[in-house]
Design a protein around this motif. Structure first.
Motif, PDB file in Angstrom:
ATOM      1  N   ARG A   1      33.502  27.904  21.793  1.00  0.00           N
ATOM      2  CA  ARG A   1      32.934  27.292  20.597  1.00  0.00           C
ATOM      3  C   ARG A   1      32.921  28.315  19.467  1.00  0.00           C
ATOM      4  O   ARG A   1      32.574  29.474  19.675  1.00  0.00           O
ATOM      5  CB  ARG A   1      31.498  26.811  20.857  1.00  0.00           C
ATOM      6  CG  ARG A   1      31.374  25.781  21.970  1.00  0.00           C
ATOM      7  CD  ARG A   1      32.155  24.538  21.611  1.00  0.00           C
ATOM      8  NE  ARG A   1      31.830  23.419  22.478  1.00  0.00           N
ATOM      9  CZ  ARG A   1      32.735  22.761  23.177  1.00  0.00           C
ATOM     10  NH1 ARG A   1      33.999  23.114  23.148  1.00  0.00           N
ATOM     11  NH2 ARG A   1      32.393  21.728  23.908  1.00  0.00           N
ATOM     12  N   SER A   2      33.309  27.878  18.281  1.00  0.00           N
ATOM     13  CA  SER A   2      33.253  28.734  17.104  1.00  0.00           C
ATOM     14  C   SER A   2      33.186  27.847  15.872  1.00  0.00           C
ATOM     15  O   SER A   2      33.409  26.637  15.950  1.00  0.00           O
ATOM     16  CB  SER A   2      34.479  29.650  17.029  1.00  0.00           C
ATOM     17  OG  SER A   2      35.588  28.949  16.527  1.00  0.00           O
ATOM     18  N   SER A   3      32.928  28.436  14.757  1.00  0.00           N
ATOM     19  CA  SER A   3      32.862  27.674  13.518  1.00  0.00           C
ATOM     20  C   SER A   3      34.240  27.199  13.068  1.00  0.00           C
ATOM     21  O   SER A   3      34.344  26.358  12.180  1.00  0.00           O
ATOM     22  CB  SER A   3      32.218  28.515  12.420  1.00  0.00           C
ATOM     23  OG  SER A   3      33.001  29.670  12.177  1.00  0.00           O
ATOM     24  N   HIS A   4      35.303  27.691  13.703  1.00  0.00           N
ATOM     25  CA  HIS A   4      36.670  27.346  13.316  1.00  0.00           C
ATOM     26  C   HIS A   4      37.257  26.212  14.156  1.00  0.00           C
ATOM     27  O   HIS A   4      38.320  25.705  13.839  1.00  0.00           O
ATOM     28  CB  HIS A   4      37.586  28.555  13.469  1.00  0.00           C
ATOM     29  CG  HIS A   4      37.201  29.707  12.612  1.00  0.00           C
ATOM     30  ND1 HIS A   4      35.914  30.145  12.451  1.00  0.00           N
ATOM     31  CD2 HIS A   4      37.939  30.533  11.859  1.00  0.00           C
ATOM     32  CE1 HIS A   4      35.874  31.181  11.651  1.00  0.00           C
ATOM     33  NE2 HIS A   4      37.102  31.436  11.264  1.00  0.00           N
ATOM     34  N   VAL A   5      36.577  25.867  15.256  1.00  0.00           N
ATOM     35  CA  VAL A   5      37.127  24.875  16.184  1.00  0.00           C
ATOM     36  C   VAL A   5      36.210  23.658  16.221  1.00  0.00           C
ATOM     37  O   VAL A   5      35.014  23.776  16.448  1.00  0.00           O
ATOM     38  CB  VAL A   5      37.266  25.476  17.601  1.00  0.00           C
ATOM     39  CG1 VAL A   5      37.829  24.440  18.567  1.00  0.00           C
ATOM     40  CG2 VAL A   5      38.146  26.717  17.572  1.00  0.00           C
ATOM     41  N   ASP A   6      36.797  22.490  16.000  1.00  0.00           N
ATOM     42  CA  ASP A   6      36.040  21.238  16.017  1.00  0.00           C
ATOM     43  C   ASP A   6      36.196  20.588  17.383  1.00  0.00           C
ATOM     44  O   ASP A   6      37.291  20.175  17.760  1.00  0.00           O
ATOM     45  CB  ASP A   6      36.549  20.311  14.915  1.00  0.00           C
ATOM     46  CG  ASP A   6      35.726  19.049  14.765  1.00  0.00           C
ATOM     47  OD1 ASP A   6      34.982  18.685  15.696  1.00  0.00           O
ATOM     48  OD2 ASP A   6      35.838  18.413  13.707  1.00  0.00           O
TER      49      ASP A   6
END
Length: 99
Positions: free
Chosen positions: A48-53
């Protein structure tokens, strides 16, 4: 080559049976003559990261020979049968086309 990527967010009340039917219907779009290949997937178990939806329910990736094939797919009766039969199940659809 044209790649048509479609992301679907299904309603929260869609049953497991409806999800399974929806996934099968997505795969069935491969029967459309203009389609070279179809891939159907769900969010991967990646970090999970802010770049992956990871919020979508299903991803449909359709490969076409060219823009003309894509355009033929858009008006194909099988495509419209899918849309008409299943649009009540989703809350959001996002499309990305790349060449």
């Amino acid at each position: 080559m044209l790649i048509h990527s479609v992301y679907f967010w299904l309603r929260p009340d869609v049953s497991p049976a409806q999800r399974s039917e929806f996934r099968q219907a997505l795969q069935g779009l491969e029967k459309i003559p203009a389609v070279e290949k179809v891939h159907v997937g769900a969010p991967a178990a990646t970090e999970r990261s802010s770049h992956v939806d990871h919020t979508f329910t299903f991803a449909l990736t359709v490969f076409f020979r060219d823009v003309a094939a894509h355009d033929a797919y858009q008006v194909d009766p099988l495509h419209w049968a899918f849309v008409n039969a299943h649009e009540k199940l989703w809350t959001k659809v996002v499309v990305f086309d790349s060449a």
